[in-house]
Design a protein around this motif. Structure first.
Motif, short mmCIF file in Angstrom:
data_model
loop_
_atom_site.label_atom_id
_atom_site.label_comp_id
_atom_site.label_asym_id
_atom_site.label_seq_id
_atom_site.Cartn_x
_atom_site.Cartn_y
_atom_site.Cartn_z
N ARG A 143 36.48 11.76 -6.85
CA ARG A 143 37.60 12.32 -6.24
C ARG A 143 38.64 11.39 -5.95
O ARG A 143 39.80 11.05 -6.63
N GLU A 144 37.78 10.25 -5.32
CA GLU A 144 38.98 8.92 -5.25
C GLU A 144 39.04 7.98 -6.51
O GLU A 144 40.04 7.68 -6.61
N TYR A 145 38.09 8.04 -7.27
CA TYR A 145 38.27 7.79 -8.67
C TYR A 145 39.64 8.13 -9.52
O TYR A 145 40.10 7.55 -10.32
N HIS B 2 41.84 4.03 -9.71
CA HIS B 2 40.89 2.90 -9.95
C HIS B 2 41.08 1.66 -10.66
O HIS B 2 42.29 1.78 -11.19
N PRO C 36 35.13 2.17 -2.97
CA PRO C 36 36.27 2.34 -2.18
C PRO C 36 36.27 1.02 -1.39
O PRO C 36 37.48 0.11 -1.07
#
Length: 543
Positions: free
Chosen positions: A416-418, A422, A452
């Motif tokens: 989800r953070e990627y 990114h 992260p």
């Protein structure tokens, strides 16, 4: 390679659970795979994150840990990692999940299953009152709404909420409800996204003696959506922080009474060393809000807001059979949270309230983690020169696919953070699936691994260096360091292997399909029967 310890049979694991001995059943697959089916008391410890999770979640190094995985996350690799972390009682589950099911063991789908199954049992035993979405919606339309309190985390409430609702996360309900509904004739409706926190929240108010008419919103925001009714987005209403003395006294009296009925034992801070004695796992959780915890907490305690602790007990306390000690400064929240954990079969103590002089530790309380391996690192400025001038995304992808003399960047952080942002051109791959990912990424002059903050990347870089002869580097400071001097991109997303690191809950977000929501409710309705078939839960619901 050290010899693997003798495997544990499913029958032996079941015997430990029935005796209430301490045991961790560690499922080391990615979360989405874990959610497809696992034993009731299995806790998810993805192999990709094992070193970052283990010491915090399994604090005693001689705890019996039974491990199973899959082809991407073999039990052998997890056992070796846990041994390096100092765990002495780690053994594989004989034949893994196949052995569990062959012995007649029950498999449960989804996540946080013990808590959700317990919530369904609570409703079935107590006949917790509930109101249909259509009925509550009609009251709102008529201008006579009940006091609607949302028992989820604030961020969930802010994303989507019932019109006129106020955010009051679960552990805060008994403490603060009289500030919102001081008239005992005022109806109170508790909601969450699905069922569990609505049921537990409503029954908390009933158990603590609130005189108001109390009901759960039947099926939460899922039921509201399925009824074709509008949800609010971006709501910010919260309960008052201050509590009148008379209301506080009533809340404390009610919470302590139900806690004692459930079997919660109360202690003073000075008694903690005895509770932390050898040979027993003791979790020490502060159940207040994050802001209160940061302002001052008991040394050695971890933050676990009470409502979420009841909702996600398998995550916070994966050692089944452990002792749980809860802390607050008001005499309400720890007692009320403890009443539920005790009913779920945990030995539960409460320091409720702790003396102000005991709550002196300030700031966040980071969990213990091992030092990451020593690997070669590269800073963001150097990486930018390696990647060269930024071109149109499609041109870069074509160049990387055609030119094997390239720097390949691999992001091993949460998918989800990627997806949110990114390093330009970076691939995504869960750490445990790097062997398969290399087949997609192909050969490169060098590899740079990021995450992260960069901590996980260093563990992954050490893994990757054993899979390739090319130089491997970890991005110093991780993706956050890149983002301070150059933009991140969200598109294109390049998944070297399909992401499975997170199970998408059918009740979260705003774009869930009707069929998925209906299937989720059917699953919850069936949990009580699954509990009967499984037989290892030790739940004892107060009537």
């Amino acid at each position: 390679m050290p010899a693997q310890p003798a495997a544990v049979t499913a029958a032996q694991v079941r015997a430990l659970l029935l005796r209430r001995d301490e045991v961790v059943i560690a499922d080391v697959r990615e979360e989405a795979l874990y959610a497809r089916g696992h034993p009731l008391w299995a806790a998810n410890f993805p192999l990709s994150l094992l070193e970052l999770d283990a010491w915090r979640r399994i604090p005693r190094r001689d705890t019996p840990v039974v491990v199973y995985g899959d082809a991407d996350a073999p039990a052998r690799r997890a056992i070796d990692a846990l041994r390096r972390l100092g765990y002495s009682g780690v053994r594989p589950l004989l034949d893994g999940l196949d052995g569990w099911t062959a012995s007649g063991g029950e498999l449960f789908q989804g996540v946080n299953v013990p808590s959700k199954a317990f919530g369904e049992l609570v409703e079935s035993v107590n006949r917790t009152p509930s109101l249909a979405a259509e009925h509550v919606g009609a009251l709102i339309e008529a201008g006579t709404p009940p006091v609607i309190v949302d028992a989820r985390r604030f961020d969930e409430f802010h994303t989507m909420s019932i019109p006129t609702a106020t955010s009051v996360p679960g552990a805060e309900l008994v403490l603060r409800i009289r500030e919102l509904a001081p008239d005992p004739a005022t109806p109170v409706v508790v909601n969450c996204a699905g069922r569990t926190r609505s049921i537990i929240g409503a029954q908390s108010l009933i158990n603590a003696g609130l005189p108001n008419p109390v009901a759960a919103l039947r099926n939460g925001t899922i039921g509201w959506t399925l009824a074709g009714q509008r949800l609010d987005h971006g709501a910010t209403g919260t309960a008052p922080l201050g509590v009148a003395d008379s209301h506080h006294a009533l809340a404390r009296s009610g919470a302590r009474a139900v806690a004692r009925r459930a079997g919660v034992r109360f202690a003073r801070t000075s008694e903690l060393p005895g509770l932390h004695g050898p040979g027993r796992t003791t979790y020490l959780f502060d159940v207040r809000s994050a802001a209160e915890f940061a302002a001052g907490h008991l040394d050695g305690s971890l933050h676990a807001p009470g409502g979420q602790l009841v909702q996600e007990t398998d995550h916070y306390a994966p050692v089944r059979g452990a002792r749980i000690v809860l802390v607050d400064d008001d005499g309400v929240r720890a007692a009320m949270t403890g009443s539920w954990l005790a009913q779920m079969g945990w030995e539960t103590w409460a320091i409720s309230p702790a003396a102000p002089g005991d709550l002196l530790r300030r700031g966040a309380e980071p969990g213990p983690v091992p030092d990451p391996p020593q690997v070669d690192t590269v800073n963001a400025a150097t990486l930018r020169t390696w990647l060269g001038p930024r071109e149109e995304a499609t041109t870069v992808i074509d160049r990387l696919d055609a030119d094997q003399a390239a720097t390949a960047v691999i992001d091993v952080g949460p998918s989800r953070e990627y997806a949110a942002g990114h390093v330009p051109g970076a691939w995504h791959a869960a750490r445990a699936r790097l062997p398969a990912a290399l087949g997609t990424i192909g050969a490169a002059t060098r590899y740079v691994v990021t995450s992260p903050t960069g901590r996980l990347a260093r563990f992954a870089a050490a893994d990757l260096s054993r899979l390739t002869s090319a130089p491997v580097f970890s991005l110093d400071g991780g993706t956050a360091a890149w983002g301070t001097g150059a933009p991140l991109e969200s598109e294109p997303a390049r998944y070297a292997v399909a992401p499975a690191d997170r199970y998408r809950r059918p009740y979260e977000g705003t774009d869930n399909g009707r069929a998925a929501m209906e299937a989720y409710l059917e699953w919850e309705f069936g949990l009580v029967e699954q509990l009967k078939r499984d037989g290892t839960h030790h739940f004892r619901v107060l009537r």
